[in-house]
Design a protein around this motif. Structure first.
Motif, short mmCIF file in Angstrom:
data_model
loop_
_atom_site.label_atom_id
_atom_site.label_comp_id
_atom_site.label_asym_id
_atom_site.label_seq_id
_atom_site.Cartn_x
_atom_site.Cartn_y
_atom_site.Cartn_z
N SER E 50 0.84 -1.20 0.00
CA SER E 50 0.00 0.00 0.00
C SER E 50 0.87 1.24 0.00
O SER E 50 0.63 2.19 -0.74
N ASP E 170 -5.82 -0.44 -4.59
CA ASP E 170 -5.26 -1.02 -3.34
C ASP E 170 -6.24 -2.05 -2.77
O ASP E 170 -7.19 -1.71 -2.09
N GLU E 171 -5.98 -3.31 -3.06
CA GLU E 171 -6.85 -4.40 -2.63
C GLU E 171 -8.33 -4.06 -2.85
O GLU E 171 -9.11 -4.04 -1.90
MG LIG Z 1 -2.26 -2.49 2.29
#
Ligand SMILES: [Mg+2]
Ligand SMILES: Nc1ncnc2c1ncn2[C@@H]1O[C@H](COP(=O)(O)OP(=O)(O)OP(=O)(O)O)[C@@H](O)[C@H]1O
Ligand SMILES: Nc1ncnc2c1ncn2[C@@H]1O[C@H](COP(=O)(O)OP(=O)(O)OP(=O)(O)O)[C@@H](O)[C@H]1O
Ligand SMILES: [Mg+2]
Lengths: 216, 222, 250, 251, 251
Positions: E50, E170-171
């Motif tokens: 991240s 991000d995910e």
């Molecule tokens: Mg992360």
């Protein structure tokens, strides 16, 4: 002949209540604007600004309003600055209000999840619009109950304006009590009027709170 | 500036001021403790399923929050003798401040309890615990932690507001200061000193409260 | 910052500090107007100056700062003349008096100052009665101080104190609230001379007011007003008091 | 375990119906779970899976039908609920550990308050179960200091401390990071090996294959299909089941 | 796409280092992303994935090294950050939609405030992108009224409204229920087909296989391995990569 507490006396209290309302509005608008600035300063990325506003909050939250008013009105003239009653009241009440609201609103701003302002930053939205369009509307919701309960306190706190010679509600009550010598009746009526001024606020806040919670 | 400051009469009266400080601390700390306790009871009434209890609690909270503490203290002091209860100025002040603090604390703590995720209560129920135990052992600590800053500032406000109880001859700081004022007429010096003392008191109080908070709420959160 | 009668005439209004919570000296009448003994005197002064009057409602707590700071031109405050106060403000010669009296429950055995020590005594703080009580009462006296006359009297009526020390006019109140049978006048503690006040250094103003009081003592106007409001005869008042300078020259 | 030998009924739901206001979330549910049986419950979001298992320990009230746990009837007003909750442990998606108590205290609280166990005994049992989920060395820590997988294992230990006969799991791994899923599933598999009765809402089909005696598929408040895992995955009987399996297995 | 043709560098990170206090979270990261390239970033929790992508649009400051986006250098103090953010869209794990605005308003806000587009134009473009993610009919709703998958698609549309040249994810699917994962992945795949540059942190290995040109594995702040998906899955070069893949693929 001393007077009995009756309708005429009640009207006199109402006249005083007018000032209470005016003072509260004044404190809340000017103090509110200043408080927003303080809250933004407290949450700013500049350390110096954060420290200055923190100290501001400490001082004005930490001393009674009575003493702040006393100094603005009686103290400043000693320094050669003669201030008008209304100027003094505006300054005193605004300092007090802004410190408390600043702290309440700082909390609300910080309670808005970081993701919100990150998303705005990621979209390239600058500070002003990030605050106005994204963060503050959400902070408003979070800070509403605390704001209202402070406001209710403030309305009662304006009684201290009597020190500066303004005959607002509480002072009217004292005058009436000293004319009629029936303090319990008089103060009962005073309490009733305060109640009538404050209750719409707490009622509205409860409703808005409920509506906002339902929308969630 | 044509006023010459003279703090000598103020400093000469330090034993009186000290007594005033003790009075302020004594009355406000007792009212905080009792007020929080009573506030929690009102909060439980307010959140209970019984409409009767709820109405009583809401009525009480709104009545107290929307009227000045000055009037409340008047009623306790001057009004209660009519029903045969005579309290000294200090007792009346403590009672009025407790009643006042309870109303505010009830609302603040309610906010905290509502911030507890329902999952916590469900977990307690799933383990077979009773409602009272769930509140006592699971809900209260995190709930009060969640609203601790608000509670602390209410306490500080209570301490500052305690100056109002001087009107029923409860002997706290402002009472002594104003008495001193009427004897020496050194208003500026007295109010300046008073301001400094209140500021110091509120700093000390908030330090003590945050210490208590740090000990009592020492568990980590994310 | 000094004001003179000439300046007031030039301005066209005199700003006068009066107490409005001191029945019957100064209070607010049925129509919301200022009225009472002090008010009539203040109006008389402005009539002689030929100017309008603007009343500033003062309280026991803020009257001295308001005068010192120049928010008012002078005070007609039914304020007791004391040595301590005379150090901060300039008194005019006394224009009225108000016997300081102890009122108490019928069964309280109070004949003189020494008996005060056996009882709880209430007093209006911020008034001149407070320091006086401290001075005359035995050291062990339990003193309870209240914000104003109304709460002081109320403390007596509701039984929170056994006796109160203060104005002779408290009697009017006690009688009129229907409590005349339970409470009685105990004894007179002291004379109490009341004076108007100006800022130190406002010599012309002082001279003018000294002259005003002297003239109307002479012609009986003050006696008449006193009789009308207080209901008894105005005593013969001194023009000098130990420790207090009325000439502004010392 | 031989399915025919499981004559002993642990849980029996008969004609259970539940509404949330106007929303009919459980429709005539009939379900019998034998002692030692392991059931995996799956289905689309909102189909009523959580509601179903939450009815079993009366976290939700039912409006119609009957539920028996170990032969005790759970009344609609929740009579016997406390009694039944002692026999039924539950593990939540969000762990719901008590943040102000240490891991050990989390496991001791209900023993002390509900079973009135002595401190020493409660601690012993807590430590035993914490060891079993391989987390005894973290006993003094607070939940916030643990990873999600560790927290979930503590939640399992906490439930086990009450010696439940049945364990209910509501998506125990879906709030976890991918690497932590495995450690929790392993713990659950070891429980299954012990023969405890289990009902587990999950979409971990690998787990279903490994330990379930039955997989039940729910949709819109109804039980659509109930079959042994091999049959369920290879040859689902219903169109909706097929569509659902297509969605969750295909990416 | 032919890898050799991607000479045009969209993102270039050179010797990037970042600390959180004493914690060294990015260690000498060198990474070049070509125009139109799709990169999948994976690795254990806390490895800095991240943080890496958040440095690209300056949501995090870097302490050493240089980052270029479209040839513009992003200064360490964030000079050019606003400029660069217009070219870089981002989609978060938690969606981060603005809850007090409708779906449509969410998509219009940045256009109006940053690009100063007229209302009509902003609405047009917002509707176009909402249609593209198949959610135009929900335009008047508030985020709280949508399912997670729908919210994430709105978040994608919101980012697209700024015409970014690069999208960072991000995910994006890990906060979603299993059935909703697919609808979001499908949306992302269709984006990939359009040739937009993408960096995606995800553990959806099926998605990596389908659209990634390169899979990058990070651990403890370092890029350990970077390879085409076939090579990455079939024959990872490092022990740590193998261990990690073992964990996430095995259940
Ligand atoms: Mg992360
Ligand atoms: N407390 C409640 N009040 C009103 N409706 C509810 C409540 N709890 C659940 N519902 C509704 O009941 C239905 C079934 O919910 P439930 O949580 O049992 O579904 P689920 O199968 O567990 O879904 P998920 O996979 O999303 O957890 C849903 O439509 C949900 O919106
Ligand atoms: N704001 C912060 N302050 C301090 N440390 C941080 C901060 N943000 C992240 N970290 C730390 O930096 C390291 C890298 O975090 P990062 O979020 O980049 O990891 P990640 O690979 O994205 O992990 P995950 O898969 O859990 O999201 C972690 O050890 C994390 O604890
Ligand atoms: Mg569920």
């Amino acid at each position: 002949m001393i007077r009995q507490f009756g309708w005429g006396e009640f009207l006199f209290l109402l006249e005083g209540a007018r000032w209470t309302v005016v003072l509260s509005l004044l404190a809340f608008t000017v103090g509110g604007a200043l408080g927003l600035a303080v809250a933004l300063g407290r949450t700013s990325k500049w350390k110096l600004l954060r420290m200055v506003t923190a100290a501001y909050i400490q001082v004005f939250q930490g001393t009674p309003l009575l003493i702040q008013l006393f100094f603005v009105y009686f103290g400043l003239p000693l320094l050669g600055l003669k201030v008008d009653v209304w100027v003094a009241l505006t300054i005193g009440l605004s300092l007090h209000t802004s410190a408390f609201l600043g702290e309440i609103w700082r909390g609300s701003i910080q309670a808005v999840p970081d993701g919100q302002s990150e998303a705005a930053r990621a979209l390239g939205i600058g500070y002003v619009h990030r605050m106005v369009d994204v963060v503050l509307p959400q902070a408003f919701r979070i800070g509403l109950p605390a704001t209202i309960s402070f406001l209710v306190n403030l309305i009662k706190g304006t009684a201290l304006a009597a020190l500066l010679g303004l005959t607002e509600l509480t002072r009217s009550g004292q005058l009436m009590a000293n004319i009629t010598f029936q303090p319990l009746q008089v103060y009962g009526a005073v309490a009733l009027i305060y109640f009538c001024i404050c209750v719409p606020l707490t009622y509205c806040s409860a409703r808005i709170e409920r509506r906002l919670n339902a929308a969630r | 500036m044509n006023y010459t400051f003279d703090f000598a009469p103020v400093f000469a009266a330090w034993p009186t001021l000290l007594e005033g400080i003790m009075g302020t601390l004594r009355m406000s700390s007792l009212s905080m403790v009792f007020g929080l306790g009573l506030g929690i009871i009102f909060m439980m009434m307010r959140m209970s399923g019984r409409p009767g209890l709820r109405t009583v609690a809401v009525g009480y909270i709104e009545l107290i929050r929307n009227t000045p503490i000055l009037v409340q203290v008047f009623f306790v002091f001057f009004g209660m003798p009519a029903i045969g209860i005579r309290l000294s100025g200090e007792q009346a002040a403590i009672l009025a401040m407790t009643l006042n603090c309870a109303a505010y604390a009830a609302e603040i703590v309610r906010g905290g309890v509502q911030s507890i995720r329902p999952g916590q209560i469900e977990a307690g129920r799933a383990l077979g615990m009773h409602t009272a135990d769930i509140y006592r052992f699971i809900v209260f600590r995190p709930a009060i932690r969640a609203v601790y800053p608000a509670l602390c500032s209410q306490f500080i406000l209570l301490m500052l507001n305690s100056s109002l109880v001087s009107s029923v001859s409860a002997e706290e700081l402002t009472y002594y200061a104003q008495t001193l004022d009427s004897q020496t007429f050194r208003s500026f010096e007295i109010y300046l000193t008073l301001g400094v003392i209140y500021l110091a008191l509120s700093q000390v109080l908030s330090a003590v409260l945050s210490l208590i908070g740090r000990v009592y709420f020492s568990y980590p959160t994310k | 910052q000094a004001v003179t009668p000439e300046e007031i005439k030039a301005k066209g209004t005199a700003t006068i500090g009066v107490q409005m919570d001191q029945f019957p000296w100064g209070f607010i009448d049925q129509n919301g107007q200022n009225d009472g003994f002090d008010i009539e005197i203040a109006k008389l002064i402005t009539k002689e100056l030929g100017v309008d009057v603007k009343f500033e409602r003062i309280t026991g707590q803020n009257r001295i700062p308001l005068l010192v700071n120049g928010n008012v031109d002078f005070l007609v405050p039914s304020m007791t003349i004391t040595e301590e106060r005379a150090k901060v403000i300039q008194y005019v010669i006394p224009y009225s008096s108000n016997d300081i009296t102890v009122w108490g429950k019928n069964d309280a055995e109070i004949q003189g100052n020494d008996d005060l020590g056996n009882y709880v005594i209430g007093v209006n703080r911020g008034s001149a009665f407070d320091p006086l009580l401290v001075k005359v009462a035995p050291a062990n006296t339990q003193i309870k101080r209240f914000d104003d006359d109304a709460t002081t009297v109320q403390a007596l009526l509701s039984g929170q104190v056994d006796a109160i020390l203060g104005s002779v006019t408290y009697g009017l109140v006690i009688n009129q609230t229907g409590n005349g049978d339970t409470f009685e006048r105990k004894y007179k503690v002291a004379d109490n001379f009341q004076g108007m006040a100006v800022r130190k250094g406002d010599q012309e103003m002082l001279d003018f007011l000294n002259d005003f009081v002297a003239r109307h003592t002479e012609d009986g106007v003050l006696d008449e007003l006193y009789k009308k409001w207080i209901g008894s005869d105005r005593a013969k008042l001194p023009t000098t008091l130990p420790g207090v300078d009325f000439t502004g020259k010392e | 375990m031989d399915r025919s030998s499981m004559s002993d009924k642990t849980i029996e739901m008969i004609g259970v119906n539940k509404w949330f206001g106007p929303l009919h979330v459980l429709k005539d549910i009939d379900l019998t779970v034998a002692r030692g049986e392991h059931i995996v419950l799956c289905g689309p979001s909102g189909s009523g899976k959580s509601t179903l298992i939450r009815c079993i320990n009366h976290l939700e009230e039912i409006q119609k039908g009957a539920i028996f746990v170990n032969g005790t009837e759970l009344g609609p007003q929740g009579n016997n609920a406390d009694h039944i909750r002692r026999d039924v442990g539950m593990v939540f998606q969000q762990f719901n550990l008590f943040p102000h108590l240490t891991v050990l205290e989390n496991c001791m609280l209900a023993q002390r308050r509900v079973r009135k166990t002595s401190v020493a005994e409660a601690r012993d049992k807590a430590m035993r179960h914490l060891e079993r989920v391989h987390i005894a060395e973290q006993a003094a820590k607070y939940p916030a200091q643990l990873s999600g997988g560790q927290q979930q294992r503590v939640a399992i230990a906490r439930a086990l401390c009450m010696d439940p006969q049945v364990m209910l799991f509501d998506e125990p791994t879906s709030a976890l990071d991918p690497e932590m899923v495995k450690e929790v599933l392993d713990t659950m598999i070891s429980l299954a090996d012990d023969g405890i009765t289990m009902i587990c809402v999950t979409h971990e089909m690998g787990f279903a294959r490994a330990v379930a005696h039955r997989v039940i598929f729910m949709d819109r408040g109804e039980i659509i299909e109930s079959a042994a895992p091999e049959a369920f995955f290879s040859n689902p009987g219903h169109e909706r089941t097929r569509a659902f399996l297509g969605q969750i297995l295909n990416h």
